[in-house]
Scaffold this motif. Structure first.
Motif, mmCIF file in Angstrom:
data_model
loop_
_atom_site.group_PDB
_atom_site.id
_atom_site.type_symbol
_atom_site.label_atom_id
_atom_site.label_comp_id
_atom_site.label_asym_id
_atom_site.label_seq_id
_atom_site.Cartn_x
_atom_site.Cartn_y
_atom_site.Cartn_z
ATOM 1 N N LEU A 133 -0.122 -1.297 0.214
ATOM 2 C CA LEU A 133 0.879 -0.270 -0.101
ATOM 3 C C LEU A 133 1.729 -0.673 -1.298
ATOM 4 O O LEU A 133 2.052 0.162 -2.160
ATOM 5 C CB LEU A 133 1.782 -0.033 1.111
ATOM 6 C CG LEU A 133 1.160 0.673 2.321
ATOM 7 C CD1 LEU A 133 2.151 0.685 3.485
ATOM 8 C CD2 LEU A 133 0.738 2.097 1.978
ATOM 9 N N ILE A 186 6.795 1.237 6.669
ATOM 10 C CA ILE A 186 6.060 1.346 7.933
ATOM 11 C C ILE A 186 6.929 2.029 8.988
ATOM 12 O O ILE A 186 7.935 1.489 9.428
ATOM 13 C CB ILE A 186 5.609 -0.039 8.441
ATOM 14 C CG1 ILE A 186 4.726 -0.737 7.396
ATOM 15 C CG2 ILE A 186 4.886 0.094 9.768
ATOM 16 C CD1 ILE A 186 3.451 0.000 7.066
ATOM 17 N N ILE A 237 3.554 6.920 6.227
ATOM 18 C CA ILE A 237 4.286 5.943 5.427
ATOM 19 C C ILE A 237 5.487 6.629 4.787
ATOM 20 O O ILE A 237 5.335 7.679 4.156
ATOM 21 C CB ILE A 237 3.380 5.342 4.320
ATOM 22 C CG1 ILE A 237 2.093 4.758 4.920
ATOM 23 C CG2 ILE A 237 4.149 4.303 3.510
ATOM 24 C CD1 ILE A 237 2.298 3.624 5.890
#
Length: 302
Positions: free
Chosen positions: A111, A129, A143
């Motif tokens: 990410l 998260i 996300i």
């Protein structure tokens, strides 16, 4: 640090008492006992020592390993993305966030490379998260790219308004086509690595429906109303139909794969800014699809 034993801990093992009454896990307690850093009344004892009333236990909290969070150019299936959030399809075998022992190759590492902005509510450990799935569970995760989106998505999860539907291949032939498993889940008293159905646990509700039957196995759809650690794996094992390939809660003899056959297939939630209801689906991993095809063929030939 020190603690004095009260009546409710009498006769318990030293390692269990440390795990129950301190920040140490059961495994950490055992390690510290072996190293000799845990003393009972100034003397080292073994993990199985039964504590006595008035015992004074001194112990050390192990130093936290410093973790380095580095952006890594890892393959990442981004199903959807806008300025507030993203939805990704996590592959089986990928850990969601770094921890001691898993400092690279995680979803967070990916990410940090692929998505410029991530919410900071969970700090540097779990940026963006909102919720997690296990390492060997595949499928969809939301996300958050900013803190306001994170707060809204987390609140929707807490209020049981998000839709999370999984596909699981489980052992055995379930007696009912559908059912509700309402059984509280907490950390197992027997094995600290496991979760278990326990009266001391938190509310956990799973709704299942049988989609296909293969004799020794069944394909089920499971909708989560709550999000406890290992919830589907614990609940299915609790009713006698553990997830196939589950190394923690299932039998050793099972279908060949790469961990449990569990996939977060459908994810639905309200967009935190527009109020629009969004729903996403992710295809089963190849090994899951191939296993189902083999079971269907064997069923036809039997």
């Amino acid at each position: 640090m020190k603690l004095e034993i009260k009546e409710n801990s009498l006769g318990s093992r030293l390692d269990k008492v440390l795990a129950d009454l301190t920040v140490l896990s059961r495994s950490q307690a055992n390690e510290e006992i072996k190293r000799g850093t845990v003393l009972v009344n100034g003397q080292p004892k073994k993990a199985k020592y039964a504590v006595q009333l008035g015992d004074v236990i001194s112990y050390q909290v192990p130093e936290v390993e410093e973790l380095d969070y580095v952006a890594e150019d890892l393959p990442l299936a981004i199903i959807y993305e806008d300025e507030d959030l993203a939805v990704v399809n996590k592959p089986q075998g990928m850990v969601v966030h770094p921890s001691a022992g898993h400092t690279s190759g995680t979803l967070v590492n990916a990410l940090l490379y692929h998505i410029k902005n991530l919410s900071s509510i969970n700090g540097v450990v779990r940026p963006g998260i909102v919720h997690r799935i296990d390492k060997d569970t595949s499928g969809l995760l939301m996300i958050a790219k900013n803190d306001s989106a994170h707060q809204a998505l987390a609140a929707e999860l807490k209020d049981k308004k998000s839709h999370r539907q999984y596909l699981a291949l489980v052992h055995g032939n379930l007696p009912n086509d559908r059912g509700v498993i309402d059984a509280p889940i907490g950390r197992s008293d027997k094995d600290r690595k496991k979760q278990a159905v326990t009266a001391k646990g938190k509310e956990a509700i799973s709704r299942f429906q049988v989609l296909e039957r293969f004799g020794d196995y069944s394909l089920v759809s499971v909708v989560l109303e709550t999000g406890r650690t290992h919830q589907i794996r614990v609940h299915m094992a609790y009713i006698g139909h553990p997830v196939a390939g589950d190394p923690l809660y299932g039998p050793r003899k099972t279908l060949k794969g790469q961990g449990q056959f569990l996939h977060a297939q459908t994810l639905g939630f309200t967009h935190p800014k527009t109020g629009e209801l969004l729903t996403f689906e992710a295809e089963l991993p190849e090994i899951f699809q191939e296993t189902l095809e083999k079971l269907r063929k064997s069923q036809k030939n039997s």
